[in-house]
Each structure stands twice: as C-alpha cells, then as structure tokens.
Design a protein around this motif. Sequence first.
Motif, PDB file in Angstrom:
ATOM      1  N   GLN A 254       0.827  -1.212   0.000  1.00 32.95           N
ATOM      2  CA  GLN A 254       0.000   0.000   0.000  1.00 32.95           C
ATOM      3  C   GLN A 254       0.859   1.258   0.000  1.00 32.95           C
ATOM      4  O   GLN A 254       0.570   2.219  -0.715  1.00 32.95           O
ATOM      5  N   HIS A 255       1.919   1.260   0.802  1.00 32.39           N
ATOM      6  CA  HIS A 255       2.815   2.406   0.824  1.00 32.39           C
ATOM      7  C   HIS A 255       3.456   2.619  -0.549  1.00 32.39           C
ATOM      8  O   HIS A 255       3.569   3.769  -1.022  1.00 32.39           O
ATOM      9  N   ALA A 256       3.876   1.538  -1.190  1.00 31.32           N
ATOM     10  CA  ALA A 256       4.473   1.653  -2.524  1.00 31.32           C
ATOM     11  C   ALA A 256       3.460   2.169  -3.542  1.00 31.32           C
ATOM     12  O   ALA A 256       3.791   2.992  -4.405  1.00 31.32           O
ATOM     13  N   GLU A 257       2.204   1.713  -3.446  1.00 32.04           N
ATOM     14  CA  GLU A 257       1.149   2.145  -4.368  1.00 32.04           C
ATOM     15  C   GLU A 257       0.882   3.640  -4.225  1.00 32.04           C
ATOM     16  O   GLU A 257       0.771   4.366  -5.221  1.00 32.04           O
ATOM     17  N   VAL A 258       0.758   4.120  -2.988  1.00 34.18           N
ATOM     18  CA  VAL A 258       0.504   5.541  -2.753  1.00 34.18           C
ATOM     19  C   VAL A 258       1.686   6.383  -3.238  1.00 34.18           C
ATOM     20  O   VAL A 258       1.492   7.444  -3.859  1.00 34.18           O
ATOM     21  N   ALA A 259       2.907   5.942  -2.959  1.00 30.70           N
ATOM     22  CA  ALA A 259       4.084   6.679  -3.409  1.00 30.70           C
ATOM     23  C   ALA A 259       4.134   6.750  -4.930  1.00 30.70           C
ATOM     24  O   ALA A 259       4.458   7.807  -5.509  1.00 30.70           O
ATOM     25  N   LEU A 260       3.792   5.648  -5.590  1.00 29.48           N
ATOM     26  CA  LEU A 260       3.765   5.640  -7.052  1.00 29.48           C
ATOM     27  C   LEU A 260       2.754   6.651  -7.574  1.00 29.48           C
ATOM     28  O   LEU A 260       3.054   7.443  -8.474  1.00 29.48           O
ATOM     29  N   GLY A 261       1.545   6.634  -7.014  1.00 23.62           N
ATOM     30  CA  GLY A 261       0.515   7.568  -7.469  1.00 23.62           C
ATOM     31  C   GLY A 261       0.920   9.012  -7.272  1.00 23.62           C
ATOM     32  O   GLY A 261       0.703   9.863  -8.148  1.00 23.62           O
ATOM     33  N   ALA A 262       1.535   9.320  -6.114  1.00 21.75           N
ATOM     34  CA  ALA A 262       1.923  10.699  -5.826  1.00 21.75           C
ATOM     35  C   ALA A 262       3.003  11.190  -6.783  1.00 21.75           C
ATOM     36  O   ALA A 262       2.906  12.290  -7.358  1.00 21.75           O
ATOM     37  N   VAL A 263       4.053  10.368  -6.956  1.00 21.32           N
ATOM     38  CA  VAL A 263       5.157  10.779  -7.832  1.00 21.32           C
ATOM     39  C   VAL A 263       4.682  10.904  -9.276  1.00 21.32           C
ATOM     40  O   VAL A 263       5.021  11.874  -9.981  1.00 21.32           O
ATOM     41  N   LEU A 264       3.878   9.947  -9.738  1.00 18.51           N
ATOM     42  CA  LEU A 264       3.397   9.972 -11.116  1.00 18.51           C
ATOM     43  C   LEU A 264       2.500  11.185 -11.358  1.00 18.51           C
ATOM     44  O   LEU A 264       2.610  11.859 -12.397  1.00 18.51           O
ATOM     45  N   ALA A 265       1.613  11.496 -10.419  1.00 16.88           N
ATOM     46  CA  ALA A 265       0.721  12.648 -10.573  1.00 16.88           C
ATOM     47  C   ALA A 265       1.509  13.948 -10.638  1.00 16.88           C
ATOM     48  O   ALA A 265       1.220  14.826 -11.475  1.00 16.88           O
ATOM     49  N   VAL A 266       2.495  14.087  -9.754  1.00 18.16           N
ATOM     50  CA  VAL A 266       3.314  15.311  -9.759  1.00 18.16           C
ATOM     51  C   VAL A 266       4.020  15.483 -11.101  1.00 18.16           C
ATOM     52  O   VAL A 266       4.048  16.592 -11.672  1.00 18.16           O
ATOM     53  N   MET A 267       4.587  14.404 -11.621  1.00 17.03           N
ATOM     54  CA  MET A 267       5.316  14.509 -12.891  1.00 17.03           C
ATOM     55  C   MET A 267       4.370  14.823 -14.038  1.00 17.03           C
ATOM     56  O   MET A 267       4.673  15.674 -14.895  1.00 17.03           O
ATOM     57  N   LEU A 268       3.221  14.163 -14.106  1.00 16.18           N
ATOM     58  CA  LEU A 268       2.285  14.397 -15.214  1.00 16.18           C
ATOM     59  C   LEU A 268       1.749  15.830 -15.195  1.00 16.18           C
ATOM     60  O   LEU A 268       1.746  16.522 -16.223  1.00 16.18           O
ATOM     61  N   ILE A 269       1.298  16.271 -14.021  1.00 14.18           N
ATOM     62  CA  ILE A 269       0.740  17.616 -13.929  1.00 14.18           C
ATOM     63  C   ILE A 269       1.831  18.661 -14.170  1.00 14.18           C
ATOM     64  O   ILE A 269       1.618  19.656 -14.884  1.00 14.18           O
ATOM     65  N   GLY A 270       3.008  18.439 -13.595  1.00 13.17           N
ATOM     66  CA  GLY A 270       4.103  19.400 -13.785  1.00 13.17           C
ATOM     67  C   GLY A 270       4.485  19.549 -15.240  1.00 13.17           C
ATOM     68  O   GLY A 270       4.674  20.679 -15.742  1.00 13.17           O
ATOM     69  N   LEU A 271       4.606  18.448 -15.966  1.00 14.22           N
ATOM     70  CA  LEU A 271       4.965  18.530 -17.389  1.00 14.22           C
ATOM     71  C   LEU A 271       3.872  19.220 -18.198  1.00 14.22           C
ATOM     72  O   LEU A 271       4.165  19.997 -19.117  1.00 14.22           O
ATOM     73  N   SER A 272       2.610  18.951 -17.849  1.00 14.68           N
ATOM     74  CA  SER A 272       1.510  19.597 -18.577  1.00 14.68           C
ATOM     75  C   SER A 272       1.467  21.097 -18.318  1.00 14.68           C
ATOM     76  O   SER A 272       1.160  21.894 -19.227  1.00 14.68           O
ATOM     77  N   VAL A 273       1.778  21.509 -17.081  1.00 17.03           N
ATOM     78  CA  VAL A 273       1.846  22.939 -16.785  1.00 17.03           C
ATOM     79  C   VAL A 273       2.922  23.601 -17.632  1.00 17.03           C
ATOM     80  O   VAL A 273       2.723  24.701 -18.184  1.00 17.03           O
ATOM     81  N   LEU A 274       4.065  22.931 -17.778  1.00 14.44           N
ATOM     82  CA  LEU A 274       5.142  23.510 -18.588  1.00 14.44           C
ATOM     83  C   LEU A 274       4.763  23.562 -20.064  1.00 14.44           C
ATOM     84  O   LEU A 274       5.154  24.506 -20.776  1.00 14.44           O
ATOM     85  N   ILE A 275       4.024  22.573 -20.537  1.00 14.95           N
ATOM     86  CA  ILE A 275       3.587  22.598 -21.936  1.00 14.95           C
ATOM     87  C   ILE A 275       2.732  23.836 -22.196  1.00 14.95           C
ATOM     88  O   ILE A 275       2.889  24.531 -23.213  1.00 14.95           O
TER      89      ILE A 275
END
Length: 613
Positions: A254-275
């Motif tokens: 569960q800890h690994a799943e939550v960490a994956l979701g958090a890191v992936l969301a930050v990267m996706l949203i951050g890259l889209s903001v830069l686009i």
Amino acid sequence: MSVLTTAPGATPADEEPPDTGERHRLTAVTGLAALSLDAMASVAYGPEAIVLVLAAAGAHGLGFTLPVTLAIAALLAVLVASYRQVIAAFPDGGGSYAVARTHLGRRTSLVAAGSLVLDYVLNVAVAVTAGVAALTSAFPALYDDRLWLCLAVLALITAVNLRGIVESARAFIVPTVVFVGSILVLIAVGLLRSEPVSTATAAGHASALADNATTVGALLLLKAFASGCAALTGVEAIANAVPSFRVPRARRAQHAEVALGAVLAVMLIGLSVLISRFHLQPVEGVTVLAQLADASLGHNWAFYVVQFATMILLALSANTSFGGLPVLLKLLARDNYLPHVFALKADRQVHRHGVLALAAVSTVLIVFSGGDTNTLVPLFAIGVFVGFTIAQVGMVRHWRTERGPGWRGKALLNGCGGLLTGVAAVVVTATKFEEGAWLIVIALPLLVVAFEAVHRAYARIGERLGLGRIPEHPHRDRSVVIVPVSSLSRLTSEALTVAASLGDEVRAVTVCHPDPEDRSALHALERSWAEWDPGVPLVRLASERRALGRPVAAYVRDVMASEPATRVTVLIPETEPERLWQRLLQNQRGAVVAHAVRKETDAVICRLRFRLF
C-alpha cells in the motif's frame, strides 16, 4: 534422561532463525523500483499522446492539455485509492483477477487475467523497443542493429530477474532515482522561467499541428483523455505482486502504491503545466519531453542527462512485467487455469518458469515487429483498461457485500472509476482498431478459451485420480521386474541387484534378430549368462524386424495378461557419463524401450542411472 545444553556464551536467542525467504522479498522502496518502472516511464509518452491528439484542433486545442491531464490525474487518484483497497482485501496478489474471481464470477475473472497477461507481454516488447529507439535516435549508426539491441536488452532484464526480484530492484533503483530526480528538476526549473531558455531541439523540424484545425469538441477531448490514459499503465502492477513484498506485505505494498501515485501525478501535472507555460507545439521527429528539457534546462549536459535517463528507464520499464506477471501466472496455475509448473518457485523466491515464458513470448513479438515500436504501440494499453474496469466493478460488489463503515462512498468512488476506465477502454479500442487493436480483440477471447481448456483437462485428471476423496487402503501385490539387457557388464549386475530389491521375481529379457551377426551375439550372451549364473532367467524375445522397444512392450503385455494380479515393473539400466557432451555418444536404447513400454502398456517404468564418475 538427556538434557539439552547450551554452549558457554550462547543463548537460544543467538541461534540463527530459519531462512523464510523474506530477505529475497521487497520493501516499499525496492518495490517502487521493481514494480513502478512502467508507470514512471509513461511520463515520456503520456503527455505527448495528449498533445498529439489535441494538435488536430491547432494551437487552441493545445490549451486543453492541462485540463485533460488533471482529469487523468483524478482518475489516477481513484485507481490508487481503489488498488490500495484491493491490496488490503486480496493480499495474495492477482489484482483485478483476484477481485473478479471473488465477486464477478469465473468467466469475468479469466477475461481480467487474459487482459493483464496481454498487457504485461506487450509492455515488455514496447518498453524494450522504445528504449532502443531512443538510443538509435541519439546514435543513428546503430539503427540497423536495433533488433539485436532489443534482444540483448531483453536478455539482460531476464537474467537479472532470474536472480530474484530483490536483485532486479537493486539493479534498477539507481536509474529510477536518476529519472525521477531529473524530471522533478526539469519541472522545478521550468516553473521559474517565464519563457523557454532554448528551442534548439525543435529548430528545423516541421510542426505537427493540423493545417485544417478542427473544433475542440467532446469527442476530441475524450480521445485525448483516452490516449493520455496510457500514462496509467503499470498502476496495477503492485497490487498484482503483493506476495513479493516483505511482511507486513499488504502495508508495504500500500505504501508503494501511494508513493507511485503521488510521484506519477506530480510529474504528469508538472509537465503539462510547462507545456501550457511555454506554449509548446509538437514537431515531427522530436519528443515533447525533449522539447521541455530543452526549454527548461537549455541545450547542454542537463538536457542529455534527461534524454539518457529517459532512454534507460524506457528500456528497463519492462521489469514491471517481470515482477507482476509471474505472480499472476502462479495464481492462475493454482486455480488450474495454467500448467502447475508456473506455481513453482526457485531459489530467491523466483517464479522462474513465469519469467522465462514472458521472455520467450516477448522475444517472438520483438522479432515479429523487427524491433519497431510503432508496430506494437497500437496493441498496447487496451488490456490494462479492461483490467482496470473489471477491478473497479468488482470492488463495487465488494463494498456492497461487506457494507462496512463508509461503504457507499467507497462504492461510488469505484463506480465512477469503473465508468471512466470503461469509456477509455472502448475509445482506445475503437480509435486503434484498424491500426492493429483488432489483434487484441481476437487474442483475448482465445486466451480465455485456452484457460478453460487447461481447467477442463485438470478437472478430468482430478476425477481420474480421485482428488478430494479418501482412497482405498494400500496393499501389497506380487511383483515382477523385467530388465532389458544386451550384454554383461557392471551395469547389468547393478540393474539385477536393484530389481531383486524391488520385486518378488526378476526376469532379464534380450531382443534377438534373425541376422547372422545378431544370432552370434545372442549365443555369446547366453553362454556368458550361463557361466555367470546370476539366478535370474534370461528370456529371448525374437523379432523379425529391427525393432527394440516393441518386442519388450509385447512381452510385458503378455505377462500382464497371463498374470493379472501381478504388478509389472520394467527397469531400464542406463549409464550417466561424466561430461554433458558425452551423452551424445550414447545409443539411446533405454529411451526407445521406455517410449514403447509407456505407449503400449500400463507397466511401471524405472530408469536406473549408473554414474560413470
């Protein structure tokens, strides 16, 4: 009366605990490295997939990149929350297959399993070819060797995973940290800039914006959403591989799943903001991520760090499948839908046969595609959306059955997630159908049919064996051991000694042919046998043809017919040479006899190995 004593200076607590295999399992951190590479690497093509679809509406359409990404991030949050509950409810792993098996029925669970199997296999092929494509883009001279490079990368990943999932996590944790770190630095630096610091990468490349821009309608946004959802592949891998974690397994997963979701969301949203911030436009021959790295960091060493980290992680993201699929195959084998060999574990807690099977099928796909990513991409991500949808619907049934505190809200959350992933599955299949997605539409039902066929075969075997029923008491029957011989040697003596230990009566048999040379050899054997006098009769089996196995099988049938209450065993003596290559020097007479007896009789076959070293 004996007394247990302890050596001076030692206590029972000093005794080394038995090895339960926990050290070969994953922690939350190593689990993130071993099972999240697919999801992490998806930021290299997820935002680009959104941009390429919205480019059909021109520059105005690109303005919807961030809203579409936020919708995908919201779905990601739903999936992470759902799979966190799946991990708790199904700690034996299996993800959507385990959920469907419990709440949606056998056939639906097989559809979920089949979709996951297809997605895992395709993920390996796509990841390896995409990573090599990034390499050949940087070094064009390697383009003609891309197929061999793909096979070399696949062999490397397979070898590491045969060492154990912990070994693979340790090997891939550094590339994962470098990739995530470089993307986060890219985002942080880009947010501090008001305009691109460099556009050298896109200079001279044709724009991918449509000349005749369409309007931004619901269908276009839905298609962009479905294409961008490719970034969600791999989210389910941790839930599928819960048994690979150390105790407490569910909590670590569960800890690994939550960490994956958090890191992936930050990267996706951050890259889209830069686009949106840099008003980036897609161009032919240059990835969106490369343009973002150029705009944020400049065309310098930092740019190349991002590119090489992306290339390496894309190639290694195949490791997600090697971590998740063998566990799924184990569950299918345990439920009699796959051969039981997939449930066996080797040292270091490795499901070796699952790893090798995945490598073999992926090799076929890579060779079939010629190492070309574009041939495989249309087939990718469809299966995972089917699995997502089934898991969400199954969890709705789970909450309705459990009816624990807050079950209505949880069921609503999973219901919305199931609706969104179901729509995404339909849209992706429809839009990519003519590009090759029809193969998945055909392959998935065929895979389910194969599961059913294996299950029926095991059911028939279980019925014949009387599994689940108390058998009759064992009893002793009279036994006859038949030993084929062709000459006198230490091997013959050893075989008759073992045979005398096994049965009440021993008979040696030798096959004779009408050729003068064979008759001469038979007479010499009979004279030597009489002189040796081992106390075992030598039975001559005449054969008009140059057959060896059939005369022995016919004699065994005659014995079994004339003595129906007697157990017949055929003991076949064979030599085992010291060197492996020396087995090529053997005449394989034992294999021929064993095959004939097994095919034509029900006698027990024992193959005695006489070591020559």
